[in-house]
Design a protein around this motif. Structure first.
Motif, PDB file in Angstrom:
ATOM      1  N   HIS A  79     -34.106 -10.892 -67.432  1.00  0.00           N
ATOM      2  CA  HIS A  79     -33.147 -11.966 -67.108  1.00  0.00           C
ATOM      3  C   HIS A  79     -32.983 -12.942 -68.279  1.00  0.00           C
ATOM      4  O   HIS A  79     -31.918 -13.531 -68.448  1.00  0.00           O
ATOM      5  CB  HIS A  79     -33.564 -12.708 -65.837  1.00  0.00           C
ATOM      6  N   TYR A  80     -34.008 -13.097 -69.118  1.00  0.00           N
ATOM      7  CA  TYR A  80     -33.852 -13.923 -70.317  1.00  0.00           C
ATOM      8  C   TYR A  80     -33.022 -13.190 -71.374  1.00  0.00           C
ATOM      9  O   TYR A  80     -32.262 -13.815 -72.132  1.00  0.00           O
ATOM     10  CB  TYR A  80     -35.211 -14.303 -70.885  1.00  0.00           C
ATOM     11  N   TRP A 132     -30.589 -11.324 -70.644  1.00  0.00           N
ATOM     12  CA  TRP A 132     -29.219 -11.526 -70.168  1.00  0.00           C
ATOM     13  C   TRP A 132     -28.673 -12.866 -70.642  1.00  0.00           C
ATOM     14  O   TRP A 132     -27.498 -12.971 -71.008  1.00  0.00           O
ATOM     15  CB  TRP A 132     -29.191 -11.426 -68.650  1.00  0.00           C
ATOM     16  N   ILE A 133     -29.486 -13.896 -70.672  1.00  0.00           N
ATOM     17  CA  ILE A 133     -29.057 -15.203 -71.180  1.00  0.00           C
ATOM     18  C   ILE A 133     -28.608 -15.076 -72.632  1.00  0.00           C
ATOM     19  O   ILE A 133     -27.570 -15.619 -73.036  1.00  0.00           O
ATOM     20  CB  ILE A 133     -30.199 -16.233 -71.072  1.00  0.00           C
ATOM     21  N   CYS A 179     -24.822 -15.840 -74.147  1.00  0.00           N
ATOM     22  CA  CYS A 179     -24.632 -16.858 -75.194  1.00  0.00           C
ATOM     23  C   CYS A 179     -23.948 -16.273 -76.427  1.00  0.00           C
ATOM     24  O   CYS A 179     -23.063 -16.903 -77.023  1.00  0.00           O
ATOM     25  CB  CYS A 179     -25.975 -17.476 -75.570  1.00  0.00           C
ATOM     26  N   PHE A 222     -26.100 -17.141 -63.850  1.00  0.00           N
ATOM     27  CA  PHE A 222     -25.789 -17.329 -65.268  1.00  0.00           C
ATOM     28  C   PHE A 222     -24.506 -16.598 -65.661  1.00  0.00           C
ATOM     29  O   PHE A 222     -23.910 -16.912 -66.694  1.00  0.00           O
ATOM     30  CB  PHE A 222     -26.948 -16.857 -66.145  1.00  0.00           C
TER      31      PHE A 222
END
Length: 472
Positions: free
Chosen positions: A438-439, A441-442, A446, A384
């Motif tokens: 890890h979410y 980090w998304i 964004c 990502f």
């Protein structure tokens, strides 16, 4: 003007540029800077790679301590780095003697900042103690941090040393010095971290000593060339040694916004790392893997930023706003080409990249178990990060261009807001909403991806052009 070496009266030479900001013009300055920044990155990367063989605690400690060192030193380095723009502006205006004078003021200012840097060592320790780190990582982190901070005098002068050469667009010597420093660092790291022959096994301390030694070598090389016959004959490098209060004031006025900006940016970035580390050993290891590779990808882009600052500053000095604009858009094209190469690695080889940091078979069972558990998360975050790298290209080019034009206050405010907003987004996502790391980090990526719009609009508005009219 009167040539102080011959006594003859000469007309101020007009500086001739290569095709006024096209891609070739950018590459001549940017490629050596990209390579030199890559060598600097490799120095730090090798530190962490070797330390990862000892275990996650050592690797994570070097990331945390190195980040804190950058936070505390970046105000000074950011302020002094504006020397590149000042030198470039004078070079563009044909004032070669002033290029050397401005550079020496940067060296004097670097030395004056050293005592303030040393006073910040206890602050770093206090912050580490509030993190809730494991006892072994805390001890390693303090040790690594102390050595880097004491070697801060080298770091500050080394930061100033390339500014003269980047300002006049002769960046190959910077590349060569960085390469030599990297080689020295790698050799010292291997001998001092693991203990080879008569060298003791110093572990984390050996990595820090290797970094300081590499910095000394590259700095000495740059000063030897600067005071050499060629540059003395062209710029009077041995003659322009006097303290110049007016130039120091200009450097402080223009450079302090850059220093504040870099401090706030690094503080936000370091807090982001600490937030990931606070989510547990697995999240800390995954984040360390991702941020280490992000450093490898991002730091060379800082060379492109320096090139943008140099070229735009030079064209501003020559009062050529059109060439300044062309060099900026050419810089974007170069940066996107570089990012495509990085994207291939991040998308198709994330497992290979993660395994580079796998602990040695001699490491403890706990260290190996932590890595294996963190590996899938690290791979996800690496993939990502592809979007993250493309966004960084926009930011470094526009930031460098705006700084070169003298628009440093706006850049400072915009970057500070952007980076702290990202960190707040991470805190809300991971600690309040409690989404997996890890979410979270998304969400950060964004949010970060919206920032380039502001910089594009600022550049497109043309407000920076007023600085072209203000130059002498």
């Amino acid at each position: 003007m009167i040539d102080e070496f011959t006594g003859h009266i000469e007309k101020t030479p007009k500086i001739k540029f290569r095709k006024n900001g096209d891609i070739k013009d950018v590459l001549v300055v940017a490629l050596p800077m990209l390579l030199s920044m890559s060598f600097d990155t490799l120095m730090t990367f090798v530190d962490r790679l070797f330390l990862s063989r000892l275990g996650p605690a050592e690797m994570n400690a070097s990331l945390g301590a190195g980040g804190m060192n950058l936070v505390l030193i970046t105000f000074f380095t950011g302020m002094i780095s504006y020397t590149t723009a000042m030198v470039a502006q004078r070079f563009g205006a044909g004032k070669k003697q002033e290029c050397a004078s401005v550079f020496m003021q940067a060296v004097y200012l670097s030395l004056a900042c050293v005592p303030f840097l040393y006073l910040m060592i206890p602050l770093g320790h206090l912050i580490f103690e509030q993190q809730g780190l494991a006892a072994d990582q805390l001890a390693y982190q303090k040790l690594y941090f102390n050595i880097l901070m004491i070697g801060g005098i080298v770091s500050l002068v080394r930061n100033a040393a390339p500014c003269f050469f980047s300002g006049i667009g002769e960046t190959k010597i910077i590349m060569k010095a960085a390469f030599a420093g990297m080689l020295v660092n790698i050799v010292c790291n291997y001998f001092l971290i693991f203990g080879v022959g008569p060298c003791p096994r110093l572990g984390v301390a050996g990595a820090a000593y290797g970094t300081v030694t590499g910095n000394i070598v590259s700095t000495v090389m740059l000063f030897v060339v600067y005071f050499g016959k060629r540059y003395h004959s062209l710029y009077g490098t041995r003659s322009n040694l006097k303290f110049n209060l007016a130039q120091v004031k200009e450097l402080l006025k223009r450079g302090m916004p850059s220093g504040v900006e870099m401090f706030l940016n690094m503080a936000a970035f370091q807090l982001m790392i600490l937030l990931f580390h606070g989510l547990g050993a697995e999240a800390a290891t995954a984040a360390s893997i991702m941020f280490n590779w992000d450093m490898v990808a991002y730091v060379p882009l800082m060379g492109l930023e320096v090139a943008s600052t140099s070229l735009v500053g030079r064209y501003v000095g020559a009062k050529s706003a059109a060439a300044a604009s062309r060099s900026t858009y050419s810089g974007l094209k170069v940066g996107w080409g570089y990012s495509l190469l990085i994207a291939v690695l991040l998308i198709f080889l994330p497992g290979v990249l993660a395994d580079v940091f796998r602990p040695d078979v001699t490491a403890s069972a706990e260290a190996i178990a932590i890595f294996e558990s963190a590996r899938p998360m690290g791979i996800f975050m690496l993939r990502f990060a592809t979007l993250y790298i493309f966004v960084e290209v926009l930011l470094v080019v526009y930031c460098g261009a705006l700084r070169g034009a003298g628009d440093t206050v706006w850049v400072m405010c915009a970057c500070a807001v952007m980076n702290w907003f990202n960190t707040i987004a991470l805190y809300v996502a991971a600690y309040i909403i409690k989404v997996p790391p890890h979410y979270a980090w998304i969400i950060v990526v964004c949010v970060y991806s919206t920032a380039p719009v502001l910089f594009y609009l600022r550049w497109k508005s043309g407000k920076w052009r007023r600085h072209v009219l203000d130059k002498n």
